[in-house]
Design a protein around this motif. Structure first.
Motif, short mmCIF file in Angstrom:
data_model
loop_
_atom_site.label_atom_id
_atom_site.label_comp_id
_atom_site.label_asym_id
_atom_site.label_seq_id
_atom_site.Cartn_x
_atom_site.Cartn_y
_atom_site.Cartn_z
N GLU A 41 0.77 -1.12 0.00
CA GLU A 41 -0.03 -0.01 -0.13
C GLU A 41 0.82 1.24 0.04
OE1 GLU A 41 -2.84 0.02 3.25
OE2 GLU A 41 -3.09 -2.30 2.97
N GLN A 42 2.18 1.06 -0.02
CA GLN A 42 3.02 2.20 0.02
C GLN A 42 3.75 2.51 -1.40
OE1 GLN A 42 2.84 3.86 2.73
NE2 GLN A 42 1.78 2.46 3.89
N TRP A 43 4.22 3.63 -1.83
CA TRP A 43 5.07 3.80 -3.07
C TRP A 43 6.34 4.79 -2.36
CZ3 TRP A 43 5.86 8.83 -4.94
CH2 TRP A 43 5.01 9.62 -4.49
N GLY A 44 7.07 4.91 -3.71
CA GLY A 44 8.18 5.80 -3.47
C GLY A 44 9.10 5.96 -4.70
N LYS A 45 10.39 6.33 -4.05
CA LYS A 45 11.41 6.64 -5.24
C LYS A 45 12.61 6.30 -4.56
CE LYS A 45 13.35 9.82 -8.75
NZ LYS A 45 13.08 11.25 -9.08
N VAL A 46 13.50 5.53 -5.33
CA VAL A 46 14.69 5.06 -4.41
C VAL A 46 15.60 6.15 -4.34
CG1 VAL A 46 16.53 3.23 -4.67
CG2 VAL A 46 14.61 2.76 -5.35
N ARG A 47 15.41 6.51 -2.97
CA ARG A 47 16.51 7.84 -2.73
C ARG A 47 18.16 7.28 -2.55
NH1 ARG A 47 14.12 9.61 1.47
NH2 ARG A 47 16.02 9.23 3.11
N ALA A 48 18.15 6.21 -2.23
CA ALA A 48 19.46 5.42 -1.46
C ALA A 48 19.25 4.30 -1.45
CB ALA A 48 20.16 6.43 -0.61
N MET A 49 20.50 3.44 -1.37
CA MET A 49 20.39 2.00 -1.18
C MET A 49 21.63 1.53 -0.49
SD MET A 49 18.98 -0.10 -4.68
CE MET A 49 19.94 0.64 -5.59
N GLU A 50 21.51 0.92 0.60
CA GLU A 50 22.86 0.25 1.36
C GLU A 50 22.84 -1.18 1.38
OE1 GLU A 50 22.70 1.86 5.15
OE2 GLU A 50 22.95 4.00 4.51
N ASN A 51 24.13 -1.87 1.16
CA ASN A 51 24.10 -3.40 1.17
C ASN A 51 24.10 -3.54 2.65
OD1 ASN A 51 26.82 -2.37 1.79
ND2 ASN A 51 27.77 -3.08 -0.04
N ASP A 52 24.72 -4.84 2.76
CA ASP A 52 24.84 -5.84 4.26
C ASP A 52 25.81 -4.99 5.05
OD1 ASP A 52 26.06 -6.92 2.43
OD2 ASP A 52 26.51 -8.30 3.87
N ARG A 53 26.75 -4.53 4.36
CA ARG A 53 27.65 -3.87 5.22
C ARG A 53 27.68 -2.41 5.42
NH1 ARG A 53 29.71 -7.43 1.38
NH2 ARG A 53 29.96 -5.81 -0.24
N GLY A 54 26.56 -1.75 5.07
CA GLY A 54 26.22 -0.33 5.32
C GLY A 54 27.05 0.53 4.12
N GLU A 55 27.38 0.06 3.08
CA GLU A 55 27.79 1.03 1.91
C GLU A 55 26.85 1.26 1.13
OE1 GLU A 55 30.70 -2.03 0.36
OE2 GLU A 55 31.94 -1.76 2.07
N ARG A 56 26.84 2.58 0.61
CA ARG A 56 26.00 2.86 -0.36
C ARG A 56 26.41 2.50 -1.75
NH1 ARG A 56 23.04 7.75 0.54
NH2 ARG A 56 22.58 7.68 2.85
N VAL A 57 25.03 1.85 -2.57
CA VAL A 57 25.30 1.38 -3.71
C VAL A 57 24.41 2.05 -4.75
CG1 VAL A 57 26.18 -0.84 -3.04
CG2 VAL A 57 23.69 -0.56 -3.25
N LYS A 58 24.62 2.06 -6.18
CA LYS A 58 23.96 2.48 -6.95
C LYS A 58 22.87 1.67 -7.67
CE LYS A 58 25.78 6.60 -7.19
NZ LYS A 58 25.07 7.93 -6.71
N GLU A 59 22.94 0.50 -7.67
CA GLU A 59 21.97 -0.52 -8.23
C GLU A 59 22.38 -1.85 -7.32
OE1 GLU A 59 24.94 -2.32 -12.07
OE2 GLU A 59 23.21 -0.60 -12.34
N ALA A 60 21.05 -2.73 -7.49
CA ALA A 60 21.30 -4.04 -6.85
C ALA A 60 20.64 -4.97 -7.85
CB ALA A 60 20.54 -4.02 -5.85
N GLY A 61 21.22 -5.88 -8.14
CA GLY A 61 20.76 -6.98 -9.21
C GLY A 61 19.96 -8.22 -8.57
N PRO A 62 19.62 -9.29 -9.32
CA PRO A 62 18.92 -10.35 -8.63
C PRO A 62 19.74 -11.15 -7.60
CG PRO A 62 19.03 -10.62 -11.04
CD PRO A 62 19.75 -9.45 -10.49
N SER A 63 18.90 -11.49 -6.30
CA SER A 63 19.51 -12.10 -5.16
C SER A 63 20.16 -11.26 -4.44
CB SER A 63 20.49 -13.29 -5.63
OG SER A 63 19.65 -14.23 -6.20
N VAL A 64 20.28 -9.94 -4.48
CA VAL A 64 21.09 -9.25 -3.63
C VAL A 64 20.04 -8.36 -2.59
CG1 VAL A 64 22.39 -6.74 -3.86
CG2 VAL A 64 22.62 -8.54 -5.64
N PRO A 65 20.43 -8.48 -1.35
CA PRO A 65 19.82 -7.94 -0.42
C PRO A 65 19.96 -6.40 0.11
CG PRO A 65 21.01 -9.29 0.72
CD PRO A 65 21.55 -9.50 -0.86
N VAL A 66 19.33 -5.51 -0.16
CA VAL A 66 19.64 -3.89 0.14
C VAL A 66 18.46 -3.40 1.12
CG1 VAL A 66 20.85 -3.50 -1.96
CG2 VAL A 66 18.43 -3.34 -2.07
N GLU A 67 18.87 -2.19 1.82
CA GLU A 67 18.14 -1.16 2.38
C GLU A 67 17.67 -0.22 1.71
OE1 GLU A 67 19.61 -0.09 6.02
OE2 GLU A 67 19.15 -1.94 7.25
#
Length: 835
Positions: A545-571
């Motif tokens: 029921e929510q929507w948004g725009k990807v402002r930022a993504m962080e991987n499991d080590r807390g590093e900022r990433v620009k993209e995330a492919g299949p099987s990649v967990p990101v915040e």
């Protein structure tokens, strides 16, 4: 009267004279206008003229010649007034002269500006003309060079195609015919331009640039401004360059049941103001943010010349890409492995040993209470994605969610503890999700470890490991010593190779929300496991029921990433609200589509809840209200750090209680405890429970003022135990009876002032004065009450032991007979607890 008599002839003189006034207009234009100027007659006294002189009637200083009734004072006043009028007239003339000079200077300044603009325009046109001539010259030179090269390649054809011009020495010069043709074409263009200019002049229309003389000496009424002429010239220039106005594009506008005016304008590619104006013409005073019905919107669409395509509200989700991926687009992807098992069997410690980190030390109480998502690169270079799920009984939904998004389940069983309830539950989740399983027998380094017992226990749940000739891989490991970790990774890699996991990274991303929380500094944050496509920074998505725009993504080590492919967990950061754990994330094209889909899903959820509440009859509501009155409730307000923890707590609270008491969760959410939570708790008399969160300053102050209790927890065991104890306090105490003795009535006596007294023999136990009694006749209870008196001989006693005789009298009851049996007992209250 005549001139011969020496007197002037009386006659009428014209009071006005014709004059010319030049009017000034905008952009330096002027116009000459004929006006009439009226002269004011001024009477000035002249000395020497008498009353009957020339008949002019002027006032003189001679009293004998002045008009009758004029005194010296009046004459002096009139003379002064005349002088003042003359002085004022002179001042007005000087002021008018100064204003005229200022206007003349302003006209000169404007004329200079116009001349400068005209000069700039002329220089610009000359530059454009020179550029065009240079390009034409280069084109001619290129063409001539091409002809020369063609002539060099084939002289016979070139001679036949190109006429030769004779020069003065009898030779021939190639290219002279081309230059003659160019001159003739130029003369024709000049003649055409002259003809069109003459036609325009004949029709009274001005052409070309607006000159200074035309602007200043314009005649014939109103003329066009410089800006209008420039716009016209620009249109003509674009027309000559071939840039014609494009035809209006007819669009197919998808129209749901209701639509916002701004969204309607966007779908038609029309201006919002034009749509609002059209609606106002129809009598609807609406703004761009208001919604209109489909019939009105259809009229607007037809008015603007577009086509209407009616769609239902559910069709808004069709924009989500559901196209099946082609086999040639699929690429290998890392496997997703979920660690599952009973609580305290070493799941997180095993994952820490694989990652070479220490996560378990950061978990409260040493138990995992969130789903953790990590990526590990093995020594062989393969990438593995691990999901660590909690093992506590309260986190059933978390384990189920982990099994749904996984490819391989690693079932961790402690070698010293064997199969436990949550181990069985994990097995059931893995079977329901139809995913392969690998058994990791942990804690093999302990003295009491018995791996064979684990393998045998798994047989009861239809898990046959390879050591027992089955098809389920089993590995003996130790998270402390590192034993068997390499074999476990090899087993995972082998299982992943058998599965042949592939995904298409070149498509719109789709993923599952593993966990969601409300971060104070970052806002709503969702842990997303990308399953298809690639999620990029800036993508617009809808999740539940929510929507948004990807402002930022962080991987499991807390590093900022620009993209995330299949099987990649990101915040993922940038949501407008906290989604539910387990929701599916889909990337859409526009923000309007995401907002529309989220709004539709939210409305559908509200309608579903309303329908569920309305699907009861009046009798059912009354029966429920009657039942609720007999059930005691313990209301609570729950706030947790992540969505999964809040969900687990609510599920645990629902299991607490029985037919007499139950726990009611008034509200649960994610994030810090706020003042509104305190207000809700005060209105219901409920405590506020915070799980890994704290109350802000305003909430603490409100809780102190209103007397609301706030309890903080970091381990779900403690929370469940405390709520269970509080709910147990609502239970009524249990009344227990303890048998103490029997007495047989031998005789019945009548005693004055006392009534009937039974002479009894204590046959078993003991008789006490404070005990309760029942009168049994033929083993049937006929009376229950208390003793009025207990005597031994003539003395009142407190207790009579077995084998002795005594006298007993009942309170308010005298129907006693010989042979009846008296049962003696005591009552005590026992505090009850919920199981």
């Amino acid at each position: 009267m005549s001139d011969t008599d020496g007197k002037k002839t009386l006659g009428l003189r014209s009071g006005s004279q014709p004059g010319h006034v030049k009017q000034s207009f905008s952009h330096g234009r002027t116009k000459s206008v004929v006006v009439e100027t009226k002269r004011k007659r001024v009477v000035v006294p002249k000395p020497g003229e008498g009353k009957g002189g020339s008949g002019s009637g002027r006032v003189t200083g001679d009293p004998s010649r002045r008009p009758a009734g004029i005194s010296d004072a009046e004459l002096e006043r009139r003379i002064q007034a005349l002088q003042i009028a003359k002085a004022r007239e002179a001042e007005d003339a000087a002021r008018r002269k100064a204003e005229e000079e200022a206007r003349a200077k302003e006209r000169e300044r404007r004329r200079a500006e116009l001349e400068a603009k005209e000069r700039e325009e002329r220089e610009h046109q000359e530059a454009l003309k020179a550029k065009a001539e240079e390009e034409a010259r280069r084109a001619r030179e290129a063409e001539e060079a091409a002809r020369k090269s063609a002539a060099a390649a084939d002289p016979t054809n070139a001679a036949a195609a190109q006429p030769l011009a004779e020069d003065g020495r009898g030779g021939s010069k190639p290219g002279s015919g081309s230059r003659r043709a160019d001159r003739e074409a130029e003369e024709r263009r000049n003649a055409d331009n002259k003809g069109s200019k003459g036609a325009r002049e004949a029709s009274g229309r001005r052409s070309g640039k607006l000159t200074l003389s035309q602007a200043l000496n314009g005649e014939g009424g109103r003329q066009r401004s410089m800006a209008q002429m420039k716009r016209k010239q620009e249109r003509q220039r674009q027309k000559m360059m071939g840039k014609q106005d494009r035809e209006k594009q007819v669009r197919e506008v998808q129209l749901p049941e209701t639509i916002v005016v701004q969204e309607l304008a966007n779908r038609m590619a029309e201006r919002v103001g034009a749509v609002v104006k059209s609606l106002m013409n129809m009598g609807m005073m609406v703004t761009q943010n208001e919604a209109i019905d489909a019939d009105t919107a259809e009229l607007i669409i037809e008015e603007f010349g577009h086509k209407t395509v009616r769609v239902s509200d559910a069709d808004v989700e069709q924009v989500i890409d559901t196209v099946e991926d082609k086999p040639e687009d699929m690429e290998p992807r890392p496997p997703v492995i979920t660690i599952m098992g009973h609580v305290d069997h070493g799941k997180t410690s095993l994952l820490d040993a694989i990652r070479n980190t220490s996560v378990v030390s950061g978990e409260a109480g040493g138990i995992t209470q969130h789903i953790g998502a990590y990526q590990v690169t093995t020594d062989s270079g393969s990438v593995l994605t691990f999901l660590d799920t909690p093992g506590h009984a309260a986190f059933t939904s978390m384990r189920a969610r982990g099994a749904q998004v996984t490819d391989i389940v690693v079932l961790v069983v402690a070698a010293d503890d064997s199969v436990m309830p949550q181990t069985v539950e994990a097995i059931n989740h893995a079977k329901a999700a139809n995913v392969p399983m690998i058994v990791a027998i942990n804690k093999c380094d302990k003295p009491g470890a018995n791996p064979d017992k684990v393998r045998t226990s798994l047989l009861q749940h239809e898990i046959v490991v390879e050591k027992l000739s089955g098809d389920v891989q089993d590995v003996e490991v130790s998270a402390i010593t590192g034993k068997g970790l390499d074999q476990l990774l090899e087993a995972i890699a082998l299982q992943a190779e058998i599965l042949e996991l592939k995904a298409n990274p070149n498509r719109a991303a789709e993923g599952a929300v593993i966990e969601a929380q409300l971060d104070v500094g970052r806002g709503p944050v969702a842990t997303v496991l990308v399953q298809k496509g690639t999620l990029h920074q800036g993508d617009i998505f809808v999740v539940g029921e929510q929507w948004g725009k990807v402002r930022a993504m962080e991987n499991d080590r807390g590093e900022r990433v620009k993209e995330a492919g299949p099987s990649v967990p990101v915040e993922v950061l940038g949501l407008n609200g906290t989604p539910e754990a387990g929701d599916v994330l889909n990337v859409v094209e526009t923000e309007a589509q995401a907002r529309e889909i989220a709004s539709y899903r939210e409305q559908a959820a509200k309608d579903k809840r309303a329908a569920a509440g309305a699907a009861t009859t009046l009798e059912q509501l009354m029966a429920k209200a009657k039942a609720d009155k007999s059930v005691s409730e313990l209301p609570i307000v729950v706030k947790a750090d992540v969505q999964g923890s809040a969900e687990a707590i609510v599920q645990s609270m629902e299991k607490i209680g029985n037919d007499e008491v139950r726990v009611r969760v008034l509200h649960y959410g994610v994030g810090a405890i706020t003042e509104s939570d305190i207000g809700l708790a005060e209105a219901s008399g409920a405590p506020v429970i915070g799980f890994n969160v704290r109350a802000n300053a305003s909430a603490r102050n409100a809780a102190n003022q209103k007397g609301v209790e706030i309890r903080y927890y970091s381990v779900i065991y403690d929370l469940v135990d405390d709520v269970k104890a509080a709910a147990s306090g609502l239970l009524s105490n249990e009344i227990r009876e303890n048998f103490i003795g029997y007495a047989e009535i031998r005789e019945v006596f009548k005693v004055t002032g006392v009534g009937k007294v039974a002479g009894c023999l204590i046959t078993e136990g003991v008789a006490r004065r404070s005990a309760g009694v029942r009168l049994l006749r033929d083993n049937v209870v006929i009376h229950e009450g208390t003793l009025k008196t207990l005597k031994r001989f003539k003395d009142e006693v407190a207790e009579v032991p077995s084998g002795q005789e005594c006298g007993m009298a009942f309170e308010n009851y005298e129907d006693i007979r010989a042979g009846d049996v008296i049962e003696l007992f005591t009552r005590e209250e026992v505090v009850r607890e919920l199981n």
